[in-house]
Scaffold this motif. Structure first.
Motif, PDB file in Angstrom:
ATOM      1  N   ILE A 124      -2.128  55.291  46.150  1.00 51.38           N
ATOM      2  CA  ILE A 124      -1.082  54.101  45.692  1.00 51.38           C
ATOM      3  C   ILE A 124      -0.068  53.918  46.845  1.00 51.38           C
ATOM      4  O   ILE A 124       0.412  52.783  47.423  1.00 51.38           O
ATOM      5  N   ASN A 125       0.816  55.018  47.177  1.00 52.31           N
ATOM      6  CA  ASN A 125       1.976  54.831  47.841  1.00 52.31           C
ATOM      7  C   ASN A 125       2.114  56.046  48.844  1.00 52.31           C
ATOM      8  O   ASN A 125       3.205  56.795  48.813  1.00 52.31           O
ATOM      9  N   VAL A 157      -1.225  54.117  36.424  1.00 51.83           N
ATOM     10  CA  VAL A 157      -0.603  53.400  37.588  1.00 51.83           C
ATOM     11  C   VAL A 157      -1.562  52.918  38.657  1.00 51.83           C
ATOM     12  O   VAL A 157      -1.618  51.746  39.017  1.00 51.83           O
ATOM     13  N   PRO A 158      -2.847  53.410  38.878  1.00 54.86           N
ATOM     14  CA  PRO A 158      -3.912  52.967  39.554  1.00 54.86           C
ATOM     15  C   PRO A 158      -4.420  51.539  39.296  1.00 54.86           C
ATOM     16  O   PRO A 158      -4.588  50.786  40.055  1.00 54.86           O
ATOM     17  N   ALA A 161      -1.477  49.185  39.994  1.00 54.86           N
ATOM     18  CA  ALA A 161      -1.683  48.815  41.272  1.00 54.86           C
ATOM     19  C   ALA A 161      -2.791  47.729  41.748  1.00 54.86           C
ATOM     20  O   ALA A 161      -2.218  46.916  42.640  1.00 54.86           O
ATOM     21  N   ASP A 164      -1.556  44.246  40.787  1.00 57.09           N
ATOM     22  CA  ASP A 164      -0.062  43.579  41.301  1.00 57.09           C
ATOM     23  C   ASP A 164      -0.289  42.414  42.205  1.00 57.09           C
ATOM     24  O   ASP A 164       0.683  41.574  42.349  1.00 57.09           O
ATOM     25  N   SER A 211       6.323  55.013  36.595  1.00 58.08           N
ATOM     26  CA  SER A 211       5.557  53.754  37.039  1.00 58.08           C
ATOM     27  C   SER A 211       6.221  53.011  38.098  1.00 58.08           C
ATOM     28  O   SER A 211       5.810  52.510  38.954  1.00 58.08           O
ATOM     29  N   LEU A 215       5.072  52.368  42.121  1.00 53.59           N
ATOM     30  CA  LEU A 215       4.831  50.917  42.626  1.00 53.59           C
ATOM     31  C   LEU A 215       5.790  50.310  43.309  1.00 53.59           C
ATOM     32  O   LEU A 215       5.873  49.161  43.783  1.00 53.59           O
ATOM     33  N   HIS A 226      10.013  49.186  41.456  1.00 48.91           N
ATOM     34  CA  HIS A 226       9.203  48.119  41.119  1.00 48.91           C
ATOM     35  C   HIS A 226      10.041  47.144  39.791  1.00 48.91           C
ATOM     36  O   HIS A 226      10.594  48.012  39.039  1.00 48.91           O
TER      37      HIS A 226
END
Length: 347
Positions: A124-125, A157-158, A161, A164, A211, A215, A226
């Motif tokens: 993710i990040n 969260v995945p 993502a 998004d 979260s 993000l 986010h």
């Protein structure tokens, strides 16, 4: 390439998962295990009440457990530490290791929301690891602290993502969380059998804040959260492993369920040893009763995310998602962050 690692708090539930997942790992070689002063000096077999569904690796069983302090592992030549300590203990114990120059990939919840601490899911990040440079400048230590998120957060969260791209604006989530998330002594059988507990202390706040950090965007010096609103309701149910979550996501766009499923399936994984080839497995409309904890928690050896039940709502979509909470949501997440630290040259 072999990287020597240690586990802080190796005898607990998450510590045992670390032991299991590090056995025959292609990069990491376990060189030190620590625990409470009462366990120091014992063999791991003597110190740990082993509860994982595979045997203790023979070489680990006879390792000596040492105290959780830098001096105790000084001769082990460790390059990276994994922390599975309770947050109340980790708050006091982790800083001396960082000051001593150790890199720590931690599952403990302390400092997850600190502005200079990377809270990372590699798929993710990964760019948030750049906060390590900020952290070292601000705190004046040679080591580095990286956190993975809460087990319920990492389940959801995945999938967020992946959404998004449709303009994620708000999230409401209700969780059905397994008892292993509370640790072996966290919920008694009299509390949970024939029951569900509609509150898990601190869990809602972790989902709502972590979260947005995961993000968020990092500009090389500062991280911005986010701007989506996240509201969570967390519930404990009598399943052993696997957190199931019901997610309602408000989106700026109006995608069809098929487009949402495609976006989740296509979301790119990481090129790391423990990351699955396909991060998110998605069930189609012909299987509306999936995912289920007992059937789906071991997808990708417990390191993947499973989603299903995707439907349109008046504001976006609703769906269910699932992950193994002590593998992907805890020990496996820290190991994956450790692999990222190696890949990016921090170890």
């Amino acid at each position: 390439m072999s990287v020597r690692v240690g586990i802080l708090g190796a005898t607990g539930a998450v510590g045992q998962r670390f032991i299991q997942l590090l056995d025959d790992h292609p990069i990491f070689e376990l060189a030190a295990v620590t625990a409470s002063p009462e366990s120091a000096g014992l063999s791991y077999r003597e110190a740990a009440k082993w509860r994982v569904d595979t045997a203790i690796p023979d070489d680990v069983a006879e390792m000596e457990v040492v105290a959780t302090e830098p001096a105790a592992i000084a001769d082990a030549d460790v390059d990276l530490l994994f922390s599975s300590l309770p947050s109340s203990v980790a708050t006091e114990v982790e800083p001396p290791f960082l000051e001593a120059g150790y890199v720590v990939s931690s599952n403990s919840s302390n400092d997850r929301m600190a502005g200079d601490v990377p809270l990372t899911i590699p798929e993710i990040n990964p760019d948030h690891l750049g906060l390590i440079d900020v952290q070292r400048d601000e705190r004046g230590w040679d080591g580095a602290l990286v956190k993975n998120p809460n087990c319920s957060t990492i389940t959801m969260v995945p999938t967020l993502a992946a959404l998004d791209e449709f303009g994620l604006e708000a999230v409401h989530v209700s969780t059905l969380q397994a008892v292993s998330g509370a640790g072996y002594s966290g919920v008694t059988s009299m509390e949970i059998l024939d029951n569900a507990i509609p509150h898990i202390g601190g869990e809602e706040d972790k989902m709502e804040t972590e979260s947005r950090k995961l993000l968020g965007s990092f500009d090389g010096a500062e991280l911005s959260l986010h701007d989506a609103d996240v509201v969570a309701s967390c519930n404990r149910i009598p399943t052993l492993d696997g957190h199931l979550e019901n997610v309602f996501a408000d989106l700026a766009d109006d995608p069809e369920p098929a487009a949402v499923r495609d976006a989740m399936r296509a979301f790119e994984s990481a090129d790391l040893s423990s990351s699955p080839d396909q991060l998110i497995k998605v069930f189609g409309p012909d299987e509306p009763d999936r995912p289920q904890p007992r059937l789906d928690r071991m997808y990708a050896d417990g390191m993947g995310i499973v989603a299903g039940g995707v439907e349109s709502t008046t504001k976006g979509v609703q769906y269910n998602c699932l992950a193994h909470n002590t593998i992907r949501g805890a020990a496996g997440a820290s190991i994956l962050n450790g692999e990222l630290l190696v890949e990016e040259g921090y170890v």
